[in-house]
Design a protein around this motif. Structure first.
Motif, PDB file in Angstrom:
ATOM      1  N   MET A   1     -15.100 -11.160 -31.566  1.00  0.00           N
ATOM      2  CA  MET A   1     -15.618 -10.090 -30.727  1.00  0.00           C
ATOM      3  C   MET A   1     -15.313 -10.398 -29.275  1.00  0.00           C
ATOM      4  O   MET A   1     -15.367 -11.526 -28.828  1.00  0.00           O
ATOM      5  CB  MET A   1     -17.122  -9.957 -30.953  1.00  0.00           C
ATOM      6  N   SER A   2     -15.049  -9.379 -28.508  1.00  0.00           N
ATOM      7  CA  SER A   2     -14.706  -9.525 -27.103  1.00  0.00           C
ATOM      8  C   SER A   2     -15.914  -9.951 -26.283  1.00  0.00           C
ATOM      9  O   SER A   2     -17.047  -9.625 -26.609  1.00  0.00           O
ATOM     10  CB  SER A   2     -14.185  -8.189 -26.573  1.00  0.00           C
ATOM     11  N   GLU A   3     -15.647 -10.655 -25.199  1.00  0.00           N
ATOM     12  CA  GLU A   3     -16.732 -11.017 -24.282  1.00  0.00           C
ATOM     13  C   GLU A   3     -17.158  -9.832 -23.434  1.00  0.00           C
ATOM     14  O   GLU A   3     -18.160  -9.887 -22.750  1.00  0.00           O
ATOM     15  CB  GLU A   3     -16.295 -12.182 -23.395  1.00  0.00           C
ATOM     16  N   TYR A   4     -16.394  -8.763 -23.465  1.00  0.00           N
ATOM     17  CA  TYR A   4     -16.702  -7.575 -22.683  1.00  0.00           C
ATOM     18  C   TYR A   4     -17.242  -6.497 -23.598  1.00  0.00           C
ATOM     19  O   TYR A   4     -16.655  -6.201 -24.626  1.00  0.00           O
ATOM     20  CB  TYR A   4     -15.443  -7.033 -21.985  1.00  0.00           C
TER      21      TYR A   4
ATOM     22  N   LEU B   1     -11.788   5.191 -22.699  1.00  0.00           N
ATOM     23  CA  LEU B   1     -10.639   4.706 -23.442  1.00  0.00           C
ATOM     24  C   LEU B   1     -10.332   3.286 -22.967  1.00  0.00           C
ATOM     25  O   LEU B   1     -10.195   3.043 -21.776  1.00  0.00           O
ATOM     26  CB  LEU B   1      -9.425   5.606 -23.201  1.00  0.00           C
ATOM     27  N   ARG B   2     -10.244   2.363 -23.899  1.00  0.00           N
ATOM     28  CA  ARG B   2      -9.967   0.974 -23.555  1.00  0.00           C
ATOM     29  C   ARG B   2      -8.523   0.634 -23.906  1.00  0.00           C
ATOM     30  O   ARG B   2      -8.043   0.963 -24.988  1.00  0.00           O
ATOM     31  CB  ARG B   2     -10.909   0.053 -24.302  1.00  0.00           C
ATOM     32  N   VAL B   3      -7.878  -0.020 -22.975  1.00  0.00           N
ATOM     33  CA  VAL B   3      -6.489  -0.432 -23.128  1.00  0.00           C
ATOM     34  C   VAL B   3      -6.428  -1.944 -22.958  1.00  0.00           C
ATOM     35  O   VAL B   3      -7.117  -2.510 -22.106  1.00  0.00           O
ATOM     36  CB  VAL B   3      -5.603   0.270 -22.075  1.00  0.00           C
ATOM     37  N   ALA B   4      -5.614  -2.591 -23.776  1.00  0.00           N
ATOM     38  CA  ALA B   4      -5.390  -4.031 -23.662  1.00  0.00           C
ATOM     39  C   ALA B   4      -3.989  -4.263 -23.118  1.00  0.00           C
ATOM     40  O   ALA B   4      -3.028  -3.648 -23.588  1.00  0.00           O
ATOM     41  CB  ALA B   4      -5.536  -4.694 -25.024  1.00  0.00           C
ATOM     42  N   ALA B   5      -3.892  -5.117 -22.116  1.00  0.00           N
ATOM     43  CA  ALA B   5      -2.611  -5.447 -21.495  1.00  0.00           C
ATOM     44  C   ALA B   5      -2.322  -6.933 -21.679  1.00  0.00           C
ATOM     45  O   ALA B   5      -3.211  -7.763 -21.515  1.00  0.00           O
ATOM     46  CB  ALA B   5      -2.628  -5.103 -20.015  1.00  0.00           C
TER      47      ALA B   5
ATOM     48  N   GLU C   1      -7.629   0.053 -30.859  1.00  0.00           N
ATOM     49  CA  GLU C   1      -8.023   0.893 -31.988  1.00  0.00           C
ATOM     50  C   GLU C   1      -9.481   0.633 -32.360  1.00  0.00           C
ATOM     51  O   GLU C   1     -10.006  -0.457 -32.106  1.00  0.00           O
ATOM     52  CB  GLU C   1      -7.117   0.610 -33.192  1.00  0.00           C
ATOM     53  N   PRO C   2     -10.156   1.621 -32.968  1.00  0.00           N
ATOM     54  CA  PRO C   2     -11.548   1.418 -33.399  1.00  0.00           C
ATOM     55  C   PRO C   2     -11.673   0.188 -34.298  1.00  0.00           C
ATOM     56  O   PRO C   2     -10.880  -0.004 -35.216  1.00  0.00           O
ATOM     57  CB  PRO C   2     -11.880   2.702 -34.179  1.00  0.00           C
ATOM     58  N   GLY C   3     -12.639  -0.671 -33.985  1.00  0.00           N
ATOM     59  CA  GLY C   3     -12.877  -1.880 -34.756  1.00  0.00           C
ATOM     60  C   GLY C   3     -11.950  -3.037 -34.440  1.00  0.00           C
ATOM     61  O   GLY C   3     -12.096  -4.125 -34.995  1.00  0.00           O
ATOM     62  N   GLU C   4     -11.008  -2.830 -33.540  1.00  0.00           N
ATOM     63  CA  GLU C   4     -10.043  -3.872 -33.185  1.00  0.00           C
ATOM     64  C   GLU C   4     -10.521  -4.622 -31.946  1.00  0.00           C
ATOM     65  O   GLU C   4     -10.982  -4.013 -30.981  1.00  0.00           O
ATOM     66  CB  GLU C   4      -8.686  -3.212 -32.904  1.00  0.00           C
ATOM     67  N   ALA C   5     -10.415  -5.937 -31.948  1.00  0.00           N
ATOM     68  CA  ALA C   5     -10.712  -6.724 -30.750  1.00  0.00           C
ATOM     69  C   ALA C   5      -9.615  -6.455 -29.724  1.00  0.00           C
ATOM     70  O   ALA C   5      -8.433  -6.325 -30.091  1.00  0.00           O
ATOM     71  CB  ALA C   5     -10.760  -8.211 -31.085  1.00  0.00           C
ATOM     72  N   TRP C   6      -9.996  -6.372 -28.459  1.00  0.00           N
ATOM     73  CA  TRP C   6      -8.988  -6.046 -27.445  1.00  0.00           C
ATOM     74  C   TRP C   6      -7.891  -7.109 -27.387  1.00  0.00           C
ATOM     75  O   TRP C   6      -6.736  -6.792 -27.124  1.00  0.00           O
ATOM     76  CB  TRP C   6      -9.635  -5.789 -26.083  1.00  0.00           C
TER      77      TRP C   6
END
Length: 149
Positions: free
Chosen positions: A1-4, A16-20, A51-56
């Protein structure tokens, strides 16, 4: 799980969350140029929607593979912000190269891939880079001043 945790703000209660992925390898940083620019953004780090349920962090790895063909692993979190140009919540991950050559793998989405030096970055990203990412890149890419080691 993400710290954020999730950020509130979108119509469904979540922004909307984006991972870079910030990928530095052999003294160069990996950038992609999208076929469709987002405002002034032409060149950017490999990135995409979580994606839903995906860790960033997993999204950063997946998007890098999808966009560039490069296998990476997450070395650590660099921070997150609401991007001033897109309004999206962006989470930045420092990534290490695991294998594969970088190329425009998602050709309908990515026009080209570049591996640039620290000195070349302003020519690709003229509006500047998120400060925690900038500090990370400076630590990895900037050469020491002459006479220092």
């Amino acid at each position: 799980m993400s710290e954020y945790g999730p950020s509130r703000g979108g119509p469904d209660g979540h922004r909307l969350r984006v991972a870079a992925a910030v990928v530095v390898h052999e003294g160069r940083v990996l950038l992609v140029r999208r076929r469709v620019a987002e405002g002034n953004l032409s060149w950017q780090f490999p990135a995409g929607k979580v994606e839903p349920g995906e860790a960033w962090e997993d999204a950063a790895v997946r998007e890098t593979k999808e966009e560039t063909g490069l296998d990476v692993s997450v070395a650590g979190a660099l921070g997150e912000r609401v991007h001033p140009a897109t309004g999206r919540l962006i989470s930045y991950a420092a990534c290490d190269v695991v294998g594969g050559p970088a190329h425009a793998a998602a050709q309908t989405e990515i026009a080209e891939v570049a591996r640039v030096t620290f000195a070349e970055l302003p020519g690709y990203v003229p509006d500047g880079i998120f400060e925690p990412v900038q500090r990370h890149l400076e630590a990895l890419l900037r050469l020491p001043p002459p006479g220092q080691s």
